[in-house]
Design a protein around this motif. Structure first.
Motif, PDB file in Angstrom:
ATOM      1  N   VAL A 153       0.716  -1.089  -0.229  1.00  0.00           N
ATOM      2  CA  VAL A 153       0.692   0.183   0.087  1.00  0.00           C
ATOM      3  C   VAL A 153       0.720   1.592  -0.363  1.00  0.00           C
ATOM      4  N   VAL A 155       0.137   5.481  -0.022  1.00  0.00           N
ATOM      5  CA  VAL A 155       0.056   6.378   0.301  1.00  0.00           C
ATOM      6  C   VAL A 155       0.487   7.996  -0.028  1.00  0.00           C
ATOM      7  N   PHE A 186      -7.777   9.346  -0.672  1.00  0.00           N
ATOM      8  CA  PHE A 186      -7.531   8.806   0.798  1.00  0.00           C
ATOM      9  C   PHE A 186      -8.785   9.460   1.890  1.00  0.00           C
ATOM     10  N   LEU A 187      -8.652   8.669   2.379  1.00  0.00           N
ATOM     11  CA  LEU A 187      -9.649   8.889   3.477  1.00  0.00           C
ATOM     12  C   LEU A 187      -9.168  10.089   4.803  1.00  0.00           C
ATOM     13  N   GLU A 191      -7.287   6.426  12.669  1.00  0.00           N
ATOM     14  CA  GLU A 191      -7.536   4.725  12.159  1.00  0.00           C
ATOM     15  C   GLU A 191      -7.933   4.301  13.834  1.00  0.00           C
ATOM     16  N   LYS A 213       1.782   1.664  13.387  1.00  0.00           N
ATOM     17  CA  LYS A 213       2.629   0.887  12.080  1.00  0.00           C
ATOM     18  C   LYS A 213       4.500   0.939  12.006  1.00  0.00           C
ATOM     19  N   ILE A 281     -11.535   0.433   5.729  1.00  0.00           N
ATOM     20  CA  ILE A 281      -9.761   0.131   4.906  1.00  0.00           C
ATOM     21  C   ILE A 281      -9.137  -0.696   4.304  1.00  0.00           C
TER      22      ILE A 281
HETATM   23  P1  AMP Z   1      -2.768  -1.816   5.062  1.00  0.00           P
HETATM   24  O1  AMP Z   1      -1.602  -2.462   5.003  1.00  0.00           O
HETATM   25  O2  AMP Z   1      -3.659  -2.238   3.827  1.00  0.00           O
HETATM   26  O3  AMP Z   1      -2.978  -1.784   6.259  1.00  0.00           O
HETATM   27  O4  AMP Z   1      -2.669  -0.268   4.341  1.00  0.00           O
HETATM   28  C1  AMP Z   1      -1.531   0.406   5.527  1.00  0.00           C
HETATM   29  C2  AMP Z   1      -1.863   1.251   5.556  1.00  0.00           C
HETATM   30  O5  AMP Z   1      -2.415   2.404   5.112  1.00  0.00           O
HETATM   31  C3  AMP Z   1      -2.992   1.941   6.039  1.00  0.00           C
HETATM   32  O6  AMP Z   1      -2.748   1.365   8.131  1.00  0.00           O
HETATM   33  C4  AMP Z   1      -3.733   2.841   6.755  1.00  0.00           C
HETATM   34  O7  AMP Z   1      -2.963   3.352   7.562  1.00  0.00           O
HETATM   35  C5  AMP Z   1      -3.116   3.051   5.114  1.00  0.00           C
HETATM   36  N1  AMP Z   1      -4.093   3.258   4.227  1.00  0.00           N
HETATM   37  C6  AMP Z   1      -4.395   2.756   3.635  1.00  0.00           C
HETATM   38  N2  AMP Z   1      -5.903   2.800   2.945  1.00  0.00           N
HETATM   39  C7  AMP Z   1      -6.211   4.312   3.238  1.00  0.00           C
HETATM   40  C8  AMP Z   1      -6.564   5.412   2.767  1.00  0.00           C
HETATM   41  N3  AMP Z   1      -7.974   4.219   1.684  1.00  0.00           N
HETATM   42  N4  AMP Z   1      -7.008   6.307   3.300  1.00  0.00           N
HETATM   43  C9  AMP Z   1      -5.922   6.839   3.798  1.00  0.00           C
HETATM   44  N5  AMP Z   1      -5.241   5.908   4.074  1.00  0.00           N
HETATM   45  C10 AMP Z   1      -5.031   4.540   4.208  1.00  0.00           C
END
Ligand code: AMP
Ligand code: GLY
Length: 423
Positions: A153, A155, A186-187, A191, A213, A281
């Motif tokens: 991922v 951002v 982007f949200l 979290e 994280k 998310i």
């Molecule tokens: P994940 O590996 O899917 O948990 O994503 C890693 C991190 O990316 C998440 O814990 C969020 O901090 C960030 N993230 C993922 N999707 C979004 C989103 N749509 N908007 C903002 N932050 C995001």
């Protein structure tokens, strides 16, 4: 009951510790387990990828119940194969595990059942994905579709970063996981992680937690599997929990059932609490690591009947009681993690556990009778307290008594909650 636990991390140590306290337990085996888990279970050398070998072992030992900790065996269909031979299993089917295994699958489910999440599109090649990014602008989020060990991922705060992330995915930075890309809005918000069991029909909300994280203090440096966590997450008020159940979890359970993929196991919902309320998310289909460690410290009820009810469609008959105290866990990691680190460095001393504090093993092994660190994330020092501030003080006092020269930890786990408690 005879139980086989699959996995070897801090999450599985916490599960083993809790399951071992159950009066319903006759025997606990763990495959492959770790030296901490060995205090509560008989370790078994099994190749978990060899489903026939797991089934043969389960039959030989007359195992009544298998608990699968990590996502990889779930995505590989281990739960399906065990259930096919009549062994009750905690963990979703291969089809339902797509909720974690494919981000596009989850986004499509959200779209079909009106579950709040960031607007998105799926792409199989770079150019249309880039056109979409150019049209939407930054900030924007680029995700490899498949399992990428938490690294898929980006951002992207700028358009250039987003375009580079798209190239990375399609150039194979995440292997097959990046063959498809999800581009997502982007949200903005705070979290939280929300945990909830489901047997396919009924839901039982567990507790909330907050992960950390980034590797460095003040949430700096590269992403990791998680450097520490605490529970409960203050942003998840009773109203937010209720809204999450109604707006996100319940439509997921009914939607998955309607689509022919009934979900049984644990939902680990990654939420962003935005101005509009809770938005999804991502889903994981197993307990978080290290979030599980703080949940298990706070769970008052016997875990075993709750997991068994989840697996056998009787979740409506059980309940989960929680301690009012907060729990906090600090990850001790090998110097260099999440980059390269030395393996087999000696751990000279781990302090004794108490009612209120416990050190879970995540990446340790025994070399002869010497305990060594074998992983990136190695120990999870976990403590309870009346407040997060108190739990944090207990956990760091305990962490400072661990004797392991090659270890390090963040010094600010829980900072957001501590700041709130001070305000
Ligand atoms: P994940 O590996 O899917 O948990 O994503 C890693 C991190 O990316 C998440 O814990 C969020 O901090 C960030 N993230 C993922 N999707 C979004 C989103 N749509 N908007 C903002 N932050 C995001
Ligand atoms: N700590 C995050 C995870 O287990 O995915």
């Amino acid at each position: 009951m005879k139980v086989l636990l699959i996995g070897s991390g801090g999450r599985e140590h916490a599960l083993a510790w809790k399951i071992a306290q159950s009066p319903l337990l006759d025997a606990l085996y763990a495959a492959p387990g770790n030296p901490g888990i060995a205090d509560h279970a008989t370790l078994v050398e099994l190749n978990v990828e060899d489903h026939a070998a797991v089934i043969a072992f389960a039959k030989e030992k007359a195992i009544d119940f298998v608990v699968i900790g990590p996502e990889a065996p779930l995505v590989a269909g281990l739960a399906d194969d065990l259930r096919a031979v009549g062994i009750a299993t905690f963990g979703p089917s291969k089809a339902a595990a797509q909720l974690e295994g494919s981000k596009g699958f989850t986004k499509d489910l959200c779209a079909r059942y009106d579950i709040p999440t960031g607007a998105y599109q799926r792409f199989k090649s770079a150019e249309p994905a880039k056109d979409y990014v150019r049209a939407q602008g930054a900030p924007i989020v680029i995700k490899a579709d498949g399992l990428a060990a938490g690294k898929g991922v980006t951002v992207a705060m700028t358009e250039a970063e987003a375009l580079a992330a798209i190239d990375d995915c399609f150039d194979g930075a995440f292997g097959a996981a990046g063959a498809e890309v999800v581009v997502e809005a982007f949200l903005d918000g705070e979290e939280a992680s929300f945990f909830c069991l489901s047997d396919g029909k009924t839901a039982l909300a567990l507790a909330t937690a907050q992960d950390h994280k980034r590797v460095g203090d003040g949430d700096t440096g590269p992403n990791t599997g998680g450097m520490g966590a605490y529970s409960p997450a203050p942003v998840m008020t009773a109203t937010m929990v209720e809204r999450t159940m109604k707006e996100i979890i319940e439509p997921t359970i009914s939607g998955m059932a309607k689509d022919g993929n009934p979900f049984s196991g644990v939902f680990f919902a990654g939420l962003m609490i935005t101005a509009k309320g809770p938005e999804l998310i991502e889903y994981n289909v197993r307990f978080g690591d290290p979030e599980c460690q703080v949940l298990m410290m706070r769970l008052k009820s016997d875990l075993l009947p709750i997991l068994y009810a989840t697996a056998t469609g009787t979740l409506d008959r059980v309940d989960a009681e929680w301690r009012d105290e907060a729990a906090l866990t600090i990850v001790l990691a090998s110097k260099g993690y999440p980059g390269a680190y030395d393996k087999n460095t000696p751990i000279a001393h781990i302090p004794e556990a108490s009612e209120e504090a416990k050190v879970f093993h995540a990446g340790t092994a025994l070399k002869g009778d010497r305990l060594v660190a074998t992983g990136g994330r190695v120990l999870n020092v976990t403590a309870l307290g009346k407040t997060v501030t108190e739990a944090q003080a207990h956990a760091y006092a305990l962490a400072d008594r661990v004797e392991w020269e090659n270890g390090f930890c963040r010094r600010d786990i829980g900072w957001q909650a501590v700041a709130r408690e001070k305000a």
